[in-house]
Design an enzyme around this catalytic site. Sequence first.
Site, PDB file in Angstrom:
ATOM      1  N   VAL A 184       0.833  -1.211   0.000  1.00 46.99           N
ATOM      2  CA  VAL A 184       0.000   0.000   0.000  1.00 46.99           C
ATOM      3  C   VAL A 184       0.868   1.261   0.000  1.00 46.99           C
ATOM      4  CG1 VAL A 184      -1.890   1.219   1.124  1.00 46.99           C
ATOM      5  CG2 VAL A 184      -1.793  -1.273   1.252  1.00 46.99           C
ATOM      6  N   ARG A 201      11.723  -0.893   7.002  1.00 50.11           N
ATOM      7  CA  ARG A 201      12.776  -1.612   7.730  1.00 50.11           C
ATOM      8  C   ARG A 201      14.136  -1.401   7.080  1.00 50.11           C
ATOM      9  NH1 ARG A 201       9.225  -6.893   8.887  1.00 50.11           N
ATOM     10  NH2 ARG A 201       8.814  -6.477   6.704  1.00 50.11           N
ATOM     11  N   LYS A 205      -6.649  -1.894  10.247  1.00 48.86           N
ATOM     12  CA  LYS A 205      -7.885  -2.286  10.956  1.00 48.86           C
ATOM     13  C   LYS A 205      -7.594  -3.000  12.267  1.00 48.86           C
ATOM     14  CE  LYS A 205      -6.889  -5.430   7.630  1.00 48.86           C
ATOM     15  NZ  LYS A 205      -6.527  -5.278   6.233  1.00 48.86           N
ATOM     16  N   GLY A 259     -10.848  -1.790   1.725  1.00 47.04           N
ATOM     17  CA  GLY A 259      -9.798  -1.360   0.780  1.00 47.04           C
ATOM     18  C   GLY A 259     -10.231  -0.130  -0.005  1.00 47.04           C
ATOM     19  N   GLY A 281      -0.958 -14.960  -4.131  1.00 49.88           N
ATOM     20  CA  GLY A 281      -0.687 -13.830  -3.243  1.00 49.88           C
ATOM     21  C   GLY A 281      -1.935 -13.254  -2.584  1.00 49.88           C
ATOM     22  N   GLU A 341      -2.114 -15.261   3.014  1.00 55.45           N
ATOM     23  CA  GLU A 341      -0.812 -15.312   3.694  1.00 55.45           C
ATOM     24  C   GLU A 341      -0.376 -16.768   3.845  1.00 55.45           C
ATOM     25  OE1 GLU A 341       0.774 -12.569   4.787  1.00 55.45           O
ATOM     26  OE2 GLU A 341      -0.846 -11.220   4.204  1.00 55.45           O
ATOM     27  N   LYS A 394     -12.807  -5.622  11.014  1.00 52.66           N
ATOM     28  CA  LYS A 394     -13.461  -4.616  10.163  1.00 52.66           C
ATOM     29  C   LYS A 394     -14.900  -4.409  10.610  1.00 52.66           C
ATOM     30  CE  LYS A 394     -10.532  -5.867   6.245  1.00 52.66           C
ATOM     31  NZ  LYS A 394     -10.417  -6.803   5.120  1.00 52.66           N
ATOM     32  N   GLY A 447      -5.342  -4.738  -2.413  1.00 53.30           N
ATOM     33  CA  GLY A 447      -4.488  -4.409  -3.551  1.00 53.30           C
ATOM     34  C   GLY A 447      -3.900  -3.029  -3.353  1.00 53.30           C
TER      35      GLY A 447
END
Length: 432
Positions: free
Chosen positions: A16, A47, A107, A136, A189, A192, A207, A304
């Site tokens: 994002v 990171r 969230k 989203g 994808g 997870e 949510k 996305g």
Amino acid sequence: MPDKPLKVGLAGLGTVGGALARLMAARRDDFVARTGRSPEIVAFSARSDGDRALPLEGAVFFADPVTMAEKADIDVFVELIGGAEGPAYAAVKAALARGVPVVTANKAMLAAHGLELAEMAERSGVSLAYEAAVGGGVPVIKTLREALAGNRILRVSGILNGTCNYILSRMETERLPFDVCLKEAQRLGYAEADPTFDVGGFDTAHKLSILASLAFGARIDAGAVTVEGIETITLADLAAADDLGFRIKLLGVAARTDHGVEQRVHPTMIAKSSALAQTMGVLNAVTIDGDAVGALTLIGPGAGGAATASAVAADLVDLARGAVAPAFGRPVGALVEAERASLQRHEGGYYVRLSVLDKPGSLAAIARRMADRAISMESIVQKRAGGDDAAYVSVALITHATTETAIREALALTLQDGVVRDKPQLIRIERA
Ligand SMILES: NC(=O)c1ccc[n+]([C@@H]2O[C@H](COP(=O)([O-])OP(=O)(O)OC[C@H]3O[C@@H](n4cnc5c(N)ncnc54)[C@H](OP(=O)(O)O)[C@@H]3O)[C@@H](O)[C@H]2O)c1
């Protein structure tokens, strides 16, 4: 020339955050035309400081997002790291404490700490904006908080997790079992490596708790959400749903009832003709019932990079215009403590699939237990052999409206009677 820039500190440059940096560069002129301010990412945190081919020229890197929130010369802190605790939460608190407005898509953090953060924002007189946190790219937050402010919201129900919707859609259309579709979602994808958070319904629950707060003017109560995932849904259930004119979706439902506010996440049978049932693949959809407007449904990409960045950008436009709205539609002190409606008192129709001993009287025994609990059956269908044991058949039944307590008691008694083996499959039917 714009009056002054909008100095953005961007924490998180992943799916994002990266998309947001690109979108802000691409839409800069439009942003200026809308707000009179030019958006500039002046600081960023991730990171690692490696080159990501993002338009971040001149921006200062911070290895620690909390330091960035505390020290950087910024007009807004955009949190796109994720996680309920840890650096995201610490950095957002640091920004708000300093009077810097926050835009986030997180969230999990809002479900856990939303009230505390909203209070901090109020004290500092700044915004805590989070359009991207639910749905989203689907603008459900603004719709509930602003566009429907003239309504008493009665009910919000939605497909809020694209991973689950993708898996259920694939299972139904390709007749492939859950495990195969989950692996496919992981390969693409959409899911997870550890899919529990999505397929177990927990992401939807986060949510839903945010939507319930906005819809009912209530304090977020994530602990009040009943959560069941989609792992137990079989091809037999999907085929039965199809025969009966339904689809199975993982829905989050928040509703006012005579007993308080219900918040529940579970696989649900909904009429094929409904907008929610027709939402397939990774899309999200939310149906909102307001007393004045009636029912309306928003459908669109729930995840996305670009779609989610679109929602973050909308919050930035509001902010650049100087809009400051209470995070949950009203000041935290004006949010009510909603009475929790117990799931046991939930009323509705049910689909039940049972593995029934194939002998005369079995179905009559089940019907008797249902009648004892005043449950009337709409249909009962003996489907096919119940697995590898010819002594059992699979029976699918649909009840008229009853209570959760009644159906669970009736099923427990049929198990005791010995005419049924295995735990019955039970799926709530929802008008949608
Ligand atoms: N992805 C979606 O479609 C979507 C949709 C709606 C909402 N959201 C929400 O948006 C947020 C971001 O999601 P995402 O998918 O973009 O996540 P992501 O791709 O995993 O990106 C996370 C970013 O945070 C950075 N980060 C992690 N720990 C950090 C730390 N300690 N200090 C500084 N930076 C750190 C990472 O740095 P490195 O790059 O250096 O590893 C990475 O850039 C989450 O709250 C998520 O729930 C995502």
